[in-house]
Design a protein around this motif. Structure first.
Motif, short mmCIF file in Angstrom:
data_model
loop_
_atom_site.label_atom_id
_atom_site.label_comp_id
_atom_site.label_asym_id
_atom_site.label_seq_id
_atom_site.Cartn_x
_atom_site.Cartn_y
_atom_site.Cartn_z
N SER A 50 5.12 16.95 -13.23
CA SER A 50 4.26 16.85 -14.23
C SER A 50 3.45 16.80 -12.84
O SER A 50 3.19 16.58 -11.77
N SER A 51 1.48 16.27 -14.43
CA SER A 51 1.17 15.91 -13.16
C SER A 51 0.54 14.80 -13.05
O SER A 51 -0.19 14.70 -11.49
N SER A 52 1.19 14.11 -13.01
CA SER A 52 0.89 12.56 -12.84
C SER A 52 2.55 11.85 -12.40
O SER A 52 2.69 11.30 -13.35
N THR A 53 2.97 12.25 -11.47
CA THR A 53 4.45 11.54 -11.61
C THR A 53 5.18 11.01 -9.98
O THR A 53 3.86 11.26 -8.88
N SER A 54 5.56 9.80 -9.74
CA SER A 54 5.80 9.14 -8.51
C SER A 54 7.77 9.56 -8.94
O SER A 54 8.30 8.33 -9.93
N VAL A 55 7.79 9.59 -7.48
CA VAL A 55 9.31 9.65 -7.72
C VAL A 55 10.20 9.56 -6.15
O VAL A 55 8.88 9.21 -5.28
N SER A 56 11.12 8.37 -6.34
CA SER A 56 11.25 7.73 -5.46
C SER A 56 12.80 8.19 -4.97
O SER A 56 13.80 8.33 -6.05
N ILE A 57 13.18 8.51 -3.90
CA ILE A 57 14.42 8.89 -3.43
C ILE A 57 14.39 8.05 -2.29
O ILE A 57 14.10 7.47 -1.38
N GLY A 58 16.26 7.42 -2.13
CA GLY A 58 16.80 6.52 -1.32
C GLY A 58 16.01 5.98 -0.95
O GLY A 58 15.85 4.86 0.32
N SER A 59 15.29 4.92 -1.63
CA SER A 59 14.08 3.75 -1.67
C SER A 59 15.15 2.25 -1.67
O SER A 59 14.21 1.09 -1.73
N ALA A 61 18.28 -0.75 -0.20
CA ALA A 61 18.13 -1.23 0.71
C ALA A 61 18.51 -1.03 1.66
O ALA A 61 18.59 -1.09 2.81
N SER A 62 19.39 0.01 1.97
CA SER A 62 20.43 0.36 2.70
C SER A 62 20.36 1.84 2.18
O SER A 62 21.55 2.61 1.29
N SER A 63 19.61 2.53 2.70
CA SER A 63 19.90 4.15 1.98
C SER A 63 19.83 4.98 2.80
O SER A 63 19.13 5.05 3.85
#
Length: 183
Positions: A50-59, A61-63
């Motif tokens: 989408s036009s304003s998206t924040s995606v976190s992957i592997g965030s 403590a131990s990823s």
């Protein structure tokens, strides 16, 4: 034969969607578009388009996050900030690698695997590119090494060796007034 569509949470009033987020002590495997081995089909997975998206992957403590890490018998291509099908998109794009303010040690490895046959790493090969390496005002000592490993074969370092067709070139080495040793 035929097609199937699975729609989950497509309601515009949906505010939270959770998938496999339980606090489990058992290992978890989540497969998305990973079935099938036919080379005649293509799977496309869109996340955060989408036009304003924040995606976190592997965030966590131990990823550990692996992208394209399986053994490939064909060609593997990973596009990051590459626009549609590798075509640059309009606007401004920023790719940050290891830019956090954490206190832990950071190592960024690019094409360093022992199984990589003659890797090529291109940095700033576009037109009108500025490449900055270790240019911040450093509060602690820093080391920049170029081709400084023990060489068991020939090493070639080219700096400003391209054919000049227009414009001027400047090579500045050791122009810092605090330079104490040059060899």
């Amino acid at each position: 034969a035929g097609n199937a569509t699975l729609a989950l949470g497509n309601n515009p009033r949906l505010t939270t969607a959770s998938l496999a987020n339980g606090d489990s002590s058992n290992p978890l495997t989540l497969n998305i578009a990973s079935g099938g081995t036919s080379s005649a089909t293509t799977s496309t997975v869109n996340i955060g388009n989408s036009s304003s998206t924040s995606v976190s992957i592997g965030s966590g403590a131990s990823s550990s996050v692996t992208i394209g890490g399986e053994a490939h018998t064909g060609t593997a291509v990973v596009h990051i900030l590459s626009g549609t099908n590798g075509t640059a998109s309009a606007g401004t794009a920023t790719l940050n690698l290891g830019t956090g303010a954490g206190t832990s040690t950071l190592t960024v490895n690019i094409a360093t695997g022992g199984g990589v046959n003659s890797p090529t790493v291109n940095i700033g090969t576009g037109t009108g590119t500025a490449v900055n390496i270790a240019t911040a005002a450093n509060a602690a000592s820093q080391t920049v090494a170029i081709a400084s490993g023990a060489s068991a074969a020939a090493s070639i370092v080219n700096i400003l060796t391209g054919t000049g067709t227009a414009g001027n070139a400047t090579l500045a080495l050791g122009n810092n007034p605090r330079l104490t040793t040059a060899s």
